[in-house]
Design an enzyme around this catalytic site. Structure first.
Site, PDB file in Angstrom:
ATOM      1  N   HIS A 113       0.846  -1.201   0.000  1.00  0.00           N
ATOM      2  CA  HIS A 113       0.000   0.000   0.000  1.00  0.00           C
ATOM      3  C   HIS A 113       0.876   1.244   0.000  1.00  0.00           C
ATOM      4  O   HIS A 113       2.090   1.135   0.201  1.00  0.00           O
ATOM      5  CB  HIS A 113      -0.882   0.032   1.262  1.00  0.00           C
ATOM      6  CG  HIS A 113      -0.082   0.183   2.500  1.00  0.00           C
ATOM      7  ND1 HIS A 113       0.473  -0.893   3.165  1.00  0.00           N
ATOM      8  CD2 HIS A 113       0.318   1.285   3.192  1.00  0.00           C
ATOM      9  CE1 HIS A 113       1.153  -0.456   4.211  1.00  0.00           C
ATOM     10  NE2 HIS A 113       1.078   0.866   4.249  1.00  0.00           N
ATOM     11  N   HIS A 163       5.551   6.539  -1.158  1.00  0.00           N
ATOM     12  CA  HIS A 163       6.297   5.289  -1.363  1.00  0.00           C
ATOM     13  C   HIS A 163       5.447   4.073  -1.018  1.00  0.00           C
ATOM     14  O   HIS A 163       4.506   4.162  -0.222  1.00  0.00           O
ATOM     15  CB  HIS A 163       7.566   5.275  -0.513  1.00  0.00           C
ATOM     16  CG  HIS A 163       7.293   5.123   0.950  1.00  0.00           C
ATOM     17  ND1 HIS A 163       6.885   6.169   1.746  1.00  0.00           N
ATOM     18  CD2 HIS A 163       7.313   4.033   1.750  1.00  0.00           C
ATOM     19  CE1 HIS A 163       6.699   5.739   2.970  1.00  0.00           C
ATOM     20  NE2 HIS A 163       6.937   4.438   3.010  1.00  0.00           N
TER      21      HIS A 163
HETATM   22  P1  2AM Z   1       5.523   2.508   5.559  1.00  0.00           P
HETATM   23  O1  2AM Z   1       4.410   3.236   4.867  1.00  0.00           O
HETATM   24  O2  2AM Z   1       6.852   3.157   5.340  1.00  0.00           O
HETATM   25  O3  2AM Z   1       5.571   1.050   5.220  1.00  0.00           O
HETATM   26  C1  2AM Z   1       1.103   1.182   8.936  1.00  0.00           C
HETATM   27  O4  2AM Z   1       1.955   1.051  10.024  1.00  0.00           O
HETATM   28  C2  2AM Z   1       1.754   1.993   7.826  1.00  0.00           C
HETATM   29  O5  2AM Z   1       1.996   3.331   8.263  1.00  0.00           O
HETATM   30  C3  2AM Z   1       3.074   1.437   7.350  1.00  0.00           C
HETATM   31  O6  2AM Z   1       2.983   1.384   5.960  1.00  0.00           O
HETATM   32  C4  2AM Z   1       4.102   2.396   7.834  1.00  0.00           C
HETATM   33  O7  2AM Z   1       5.253   2.608   7.120  1.00  0.00           O
HETATM   34  C5  2AM Z   1       3.328   3.698   7.939  1.00  0.00           C
HETATM   35  N1  2AM Z   1       3.853   4.573   9.002  1.00  0.00           N
HETATM   36  C6  2AM Z   1       4.177   5.858   8.861  1.00  0.00           C
HETATM   37  N2  2AM Z   1       4.594   6.384  10.015  1.00  0.00           N
HETATM   38  C7  2AM Z   1       4.551   5.380  10.918  1.00  0.00           C
HETATM   39  C8  2AM Z   1       4.880   5.279  12.304  1.00  0.00           C
HETATM   40  N3  2AM Z   1       5.334   6.332  13.006  1.00  0.00           N
HETATM   41  N4  2AM Z   1       4.719   4.082  12.912  1.00  0.00           N
HETATM   42  C9  2AM Z   1       4.264   3.012  12.218  1.00  0.00           C
HETATM   43  N5  2AM Z   1       3.932   3.055  10.919  1.00  0.00           N
HETATM   44  C10 2AM Z   1       4.073   4.217  10.268  1.00  0.00           C
END
Ligand code: 2AM
Length: 193
Positions: free
Chosen positions: A60, A143
Site C-alpha cells: 500500500h 512510497h
Molecule cells: P511505511 O508506509 O513506510 O511502510 C502502517 O503502520 C503503515 O503506516 C506502514 O505502511 C508504515 O510505514 C506507515 N507509518 C508511517 N509512520 C509510521 C509510524 N510512526 N509508525 C508506524 N507506521 C508508520
C-alpha cells in the site's frame, strides 16, 4: 458491566455493538489485485539483495499514519474523509529508494508526486486538524514499502514505471501480530472522476 455502544456510522460503515476501543489506523492508497501483482513483481526484484518481502496483501501507499485512535475520533475522521472532494490522479512509481535507519527498500516517484496526491494529503491533514489531531511532521515521501530488513540500497534505482490510476483512498487498521503486521481495510471513499 460495560455500557453497550451503538456508535453512529456516518458513511463509514464502522459500527460497534460492544465497548469501542482504540485502533491503530492509517489512511492509504490501496492497490487493486492487478496492481498488487505488479508491485509484488518489483518486490521480488528488489529482494534479490536480501531482506523480507512485504506480503502481497499488505502492499500500500501510506497517506497519513494516525497511530492509536479512539472511537469518537474515528467517527470524526470518517465524517471528514467522506466530505473530501478531490479529483482522481495517477501516481507514477519509477524508482527504488532505501532508508538505512529503518532498513526499508521502497518504490517511489523520481519526480514530484502528482498535484492530486498532494491535494488529497492536504485535505486529509485538514480533516485531522478538525478532529483535534496533529499530522505527522516532516516531509512526505510517496512510497510503497517493498522489502524490510534490508542491509544495503539497491544497485539499480530506476525501474520500469508502474502507473497507478487512483480512484479512491482508504482507512486501514493495522494489527501488530507476532508474525508481522496484518491490515484490515475499514472503508474507502471515491475520488471525483
Ligand atoms: P511505511 O508506509 O513506510 O511502510 C502502517 O503502520 C503503515 O503506516 C506502514 O505502511 C508504515 O510505514 C506507515 N507509518 C508511517 N509512520 C509510521 C509510524 N510512526 N509508525 C508506524 N507506521 C508508520
Amino acid at each position: 458491566m460495560h455500557r453497550q455502544w451503538n456508535w453512529p456510522c456516518y458513511s463509514c460503515g464502522i459500527c460497534w455493538s460492544v465497548r469501542p476501543e482504540s485502533r491503530r489506523l492509517f489512511f492509504a492508497l490501496w492497490p487493486d489485485a492487478q496492481l498488487r501483482v505488479r508491485l509484488a513483481g518489483l518486490s521480488a526484484l528488489a529482494a534479490r539483495a536480501g531482506g523480507r518481502r512485504v506480503d502481497l496483501a499488505n502492499l500500500h501507499l501510506t497517506l497519513a499514519f494516525l497511530g492509536s485512535v479512539d472511537a469518537a475520533r474515528q467517527a470524526c475522521l470518517c465524517a471528514q474523509a467522506a466530505a473530501i472532494r478531490c479529483p482522481r490522479f495517477t501516481v507514477r512509481l519509477d524508482r527504488f529508494g532505501y532508508w538505512r535507519s529503518s532498513r526499508v527498500l521502497w518504490l517511489g516517484c523520481s519526480s514530484d508526486p502528482p498535484l492530486g496526491l498532494q491535494t488529497l494529503r492536504a485535505r486529509i491533514n485538514d480533516g485531522l486538524h478538525r478532529c483535534g489531531m496533529v499530522p505527522e511532521p516532516g516531509p512526505f515521501e510517496a512510497h510503497v514499502s517493498l522489502v524490510r530488513k534490508v542491509d544495503r540500497g539497491p544497485r539499480e534505482r530506476t525501474v520500469e514505471a508502474v502507473n497507478w490510476p487512483v480512484e479512491r483512498f482508504c482507512l486501514v487498521q493495522s494489527h501488530t501480530l507476532p508474525g508481522g503486521a496484518v491490515y484490515d481495510l475499514l472503508d474507502c471513499w471515491p475520488l471525483t472522476p
